[in-house]
Scaffold this motif. Structure first.
Motif, PDB file in Angstrom:
ATOM      1  N   PRO A   1      64.214  29.518  14.004  1.00 35.36           N
ATOM      2  CA  PRO A   1      65.137  30.902  14.388  1.00 35.36           C
ATOM      3  C   PRO A   1      64.760  31.722  15.380  1.00 35.36           C
ATOM      4  CG  PRO A   1      63.456  31.270  12.484  1.00 35.36           C
ATOM      5  CD  PRO A   1      63.428  29.677  12.600  1.00 35.36           C
ATOM      6  N   ALA A   2      65.261  32.162  16.138  1.00 38.56           N
ATOM      7  CA  ALA A   2      65.022  32.807  17.403  1.00 38.56           C
ATOM      8  C   ALA A   2      63.998  33.827  17.154  1.00 38.56           C
ATOM      9  CB  ALA A   2      66.238  33.630  18.013  1.00 38.56           C
ATOM     10  N   GLU A   3      63.808  34.356  16.041  1.00 39.01           N
ATOM     11  CA  GLU A   3      62.824  35.606  15.761  1.00 39.01           C
ATOM     12  C   GLU A   3      61.598  34.916  15.363  1.00 39.01           C
ATOM     13  OE1 GLU A   3      65.434  35.137  14.053  1.00 39.01           O
ATOM     14  OE2 GLU A   3      65.124  35.176  11.993  1.00 39.01           O
ATOM     15  N   GLU A   4      61.224  33.479  15.352  1.00 40.77           N
ATOM     16  CA  GLU A   4      60.086  32.940  14.866  1.00 40.77           C
ATOM     17  C   GLU A   4      58.865  33.446  15.605  1.00 40.77           C
ATOM     18  OE1 GLU A   4      57.701  28.783  14.020  1.00 40.77           O
ATOM     19  OE2 GLU A   4      59.679  28.877  14.586  1.00 40.77           O
ATOM     20  N   ASP A   5      57.658  33.725  14.633  1.00 37.14           N
ATOM     21  CA  ASP A   5      56.547  34.221  15.721  1.00 37.14           C
ATOM     22  C   ASP A   5      55.967  33.318  16.431  1.00 37.14           C
ATOM     23  OD1 ASP A   5      56.781  36.185  13.670  1.00 37.14           O
ATOM     24  OD2 ASP A   5      55.283  35.384  12.370  1.00 37.14           O
ATOM     25  N   ILE A   6      55.685  33.939  17.766  1.00 39.46           N
ATOM     26  CA  ILE A   6      54.973  33.287  18.865  1.00 39.46           C
ATOM     27  C   ILE A   6      53.319  33.369  18.813  1.00 39.46           C
ATOM     28  CG2 ILE A   6      54.949  33.045  21.318  1.00 39.46           C
ATOM     29  CD1 ILE A   6      57.515  31.875  20.036  1.00 39.46           C
ATOM     30  N   ILE A   7      52.539  32.668  19.120  1.00 42.98           N
ATOM     31  CA  ILE A   7      51.226  32.786  19.407  1.00 42.98           C
ATOM     32  C   ILE A   7      50.693  32.176  20.712  1.00 42.98           C
ATOM     33  CG2 ILE A   7      50.778  30.443  17.887  1.00 42.98           C
ATOM     34  CD1 ILE A   7      48.301  31.723  16.997  1.00 42.98           C
ATOM     35  N   LEU A   8      49.848  33.003  21.304  1.00 44.40           N
ATOM     36  CA  LEU A   8      49.254  32.703  22.710  1.00 44.40           C
ATOM     37  C   LEU A   8      47.920  32.401  22.259  1.00 44.40           C
ATOM     38  CD1 LEU A   8      51.156  35.075  23.498  1.00 44.40           C
ATOM     39  CD2 LEU A   8      50.875  34.363  25.655  1.00 44.40           C
ATOM     40  N   ILE A   9      47.193  31.225  22.922  1.00 39.13           N
ATOM     41  CA  ILE A   9      45.901  30.867  22.860  1.00 39.13           C
ATOM     42  C   ILE A   9      45.276  31.025  24.227  1.00 39.13           C
ATOM     43  CG2 ILE A   9      44.037  29.097  22.029  1.00 39.13           C
ATOM     44  CD1 ILE A   9      46.377  28.133  19.989  1.00 39.13           C
ATOM     45  N   HIS A  10      44.372  31.686  24.517  1.00 42.57           N
ATOM     46  CA  HIS A  10      43.710  32.141  25.798  1.00 42.57           C
ATOM     47  C   HIS A  10      42.068  31.978  25.999  1.00 42.57           C
ATOM     48  CE1 HIS A  10      43.683  33.447  29.993  1.00 42.57           C
ATOM     49  NE2 HIS A  10      42.804  34.365  29.832  1.00 42.57           N
ATOM     50  N   ASP A  11      41.404  31.302  26.984  1.00 44.62           N
ATOM     51  CA  ASP A  11      40.294  31.474  27.056  1.00 44.62           C
ATOM     52  C   ASP A  11      39.653  32.802  27.684  1.00 44.62           C
ATOM     53  OD1 ASP A  11      39.912  28.689  26.348  1.00 44.62           O
ATOM     54  OD2 ASP A  11      40.573  28.271  28.423  1.00 44.62           O
ATOM     55  N   GLY A  12      38.948  33.469  26.783  1.00 43.07           N
ATOM     56  CA  GLY A  12      38.499  34.835  27.202  1.00 43.07           C
ATOM     57  C   GLY A  12      37.844  34.690  28.434  1.00 43.07           C
ATOM     58  N   ALA A  13      37.228  33.479  28.965  1.00 47.08           N
ATOM     59  CA  ALA A  13      36.529  33.447  30.455  1.00 47.08           C
ATOM     60  C   ALA A  13      37.727  33.243  31.400  1.00 47.08           C
ATOM     61  CB  ALA A  13      35.484  32.275  30.136  1.00 47.08           C
ATOM     62  N   ARG A  14      38.885  33.443  31.047  1.00 46.51           N
ATOM     63  CA  ARG A  14      39.820  33.699  32.179  1.00 46.51           C
ATOM     64  C   ARG A  14      40.155  34.784  32.397  1.00 46.51           C
ATOM     65  NH1 ARG A  14      41.765  28.290  34.018  1.00 46.51           N
ATOM     66  NH2 ARG A  14      41.395  26.566  32.567  1.00 46.51           N
ATOM     67  N   PRO A  15      39.552  35.457  33.468  1.00 47.72           N
ATOM     68  CA  PRO A  15      39.782  36.879  33.596  1.00 47.72           C
ATOM     69  C   PRO A  15      41.079  37.364  34.290  1.00 47.72           C
ATOM     70  CG  PRO A  15      38.082  36.376  35.149  1.00 47.72           C
ATOM     71  CD  PRO A  15      38.356  35.128  34.358  1.00 47.72           C
ATOM     72  N   PHE A  16      41.580  36.480  35.144  1.00 47.71           N
ATOM     73  CA  PHE A  16      42.705  36.825  35.925  1.00 47.71           C
ATOM     74  C   PHE A  16      44.046  36.183  35.384  1.00 47.71           C
ATOM     75  CE2 PHE A  16      38.930  36.273  38.640  1.00 47.71           C
ATOM     76  CZ  PHE A  16      38.923  37.697  39.119  1.00 47.71           C
ATOM     77  N   VAL A  17      44.026  36.079  34.165  1.00 45.61           N
ATOM     78  CA  VAL A  17      45.607  35.947  33.811  1.00 45.61           C
ATOM     79  C   VAL A  17      46.385  37.225  33.949  1.00 45.61           C
ATOM     80  CG1 VAL A  17      44.817  36.975  31.393  1.00 45.61           C
ATOM     81  CG2 VAL A  17      46.725  35.472  31.529  1.00 45.61           C
ATOM     82  N   SER A  18      47.743  36.854  34.052  1.00 45.53           N
ATOM     83  CA  SER A  18      48.459  38.183  34.628  1.00 45.53           C
ATOM     84  C   SER A  18      49.505  38.443  33.555  1.00 45.53           C
ATOM     85  CB  SER A  18      49.285  37.921  35.947  1.00 45.53           C
ATOM     86  OG  SER A  18      50.258  36.871  35.633  1.00 45.53           O
ATOM     87  N   VAL A  19      50.289  39.529  33.327  1.00 46.50           N
ATOM     88  CA  VAL A  19      51.189  39.986  32.351  1.00 46.50           C
ATOM     89  C   VAL A  19      52.234  38.974  32.707  1.00 46.50           C
ATOM     90  CG1 VAL A  19      52.831  41.736  31.844  1.00 46.50           C
ATOM     91  CG2 VAL A  19      50.566  42.320  32.155  1.00 46.50           C
TER      92      VAL A  19
END
Length: 243
Positions: free
Chosen positions: A112-130
């Motif tokens: 469904p369109a409203e299904e939950d989304i999860i992001l997995i990110h390395d905390g040692a990557r400081p320059f991720v952007s919005v």
């Protein structure tokens, strides 16, 4: 709901430091704070910090309290390997009730369109952007799975055990994978569940789990060459210069 797992369980071994990588100061604040601030300003609803076992109170007092936000829903100890830590983060998301998908929805059913989304990110990557985070969320909603990636700059050689080059892949088809990697929650949870039941060698990231265990393709979202992972003293110098 959109949740993010920030992996902050690294050590200082490759940094030749007694202090863990994520706590080394870059730009006057602990490294993990840069990613935490960006996720705080993003469309993410909830953040799970996965830390080294025993660091929970330190992170709560020294990272979340002075620099964090109400979006940090849990601080949980990680596991022995990276995949174990991701699983602990997924379980924490389940525990605070992020799941709103309809009963019976599985990785093989229409989401469904409203299904939950999860992001997995390395905390040692400081320059991720919005912008990367927002694009990843939209791509995961549309395609089910995605990763941030950039085209490789160098020619790549396949080398045999004797040190001789045996193939030169077409560089135009090669991408360097970064994080965040973003998924429908039902997909990544099921992929991890199958992996834990029947581990296979040679799997290095979460997109491979979805590809190998679910037979799903992962979309690529444009990344940034500045979205480096800080792992060595030289990376600290580069990160300071980028700041």
């Amino acid at each position: 709901m959109v949740s993010a797992i920030l992996l902050a369980g690294g050590s200082g071994s490759r940094m030749h430091s007694e202090k863990a990588i994520q706590y080394i100061e870059v730009g006057g604040v602990p490294l993990i704070v840069h990613a935490l601030r960006t996720f705080r300003e993003s469309p993410v609803d909830a953040i799970i910090l996965v830390v080294r076992p025993g660091d929970e109170e330190y992170v709560r007092q020294e990272i979340v309290r002075p620099y964090g936000s109400a979006k940090v829903r849990a601080i949980v100890p990680g596991g022995k390997e990276r995949f174990d830590s991701v699983w602990e983060g997924i379980e924490a998301i389940q525990a605070f009730g992020s799941g709103r998908q309809e009963a019976g929805n599985t990785a093989d059913s229409a989401a469904p369109a409203e299904e939950d989304i999860i992001l997995i990110h390395d905390g040692a990557r400081p320059f991720v952007s919005v912008e990367m985070i927002r694009a990843s969320i939209e791509a995961a909603r549309q395609h089910g799975a995605c990763t941030v990636a950039v085209p490789v700059k160098d020619t790549i050689k396949v080398v045999d055990a004797s040190g001789f080059g045996i193939d030169t892949p077409d560089r135009s088809t090669l991408y360097q994978v970064q994080t965040p990697q973003t998924f429908r929650l039902s997909w990544i949870r099921e992929a991890h569940r199958r992996f834990r039941a029947e581990p296979r060698p040679g799997i290095t990231d979460d997109t491979m789990l979805v590809e190998e265990y679910l037979g799903k393709k992962c979309f690529t979202v444009p990344g940034d060459y500045r979205n480096l992972k800080v792992t060595t003293p030289e990376d600290i110098i580069l990160a300071e210069a980028l700041l």
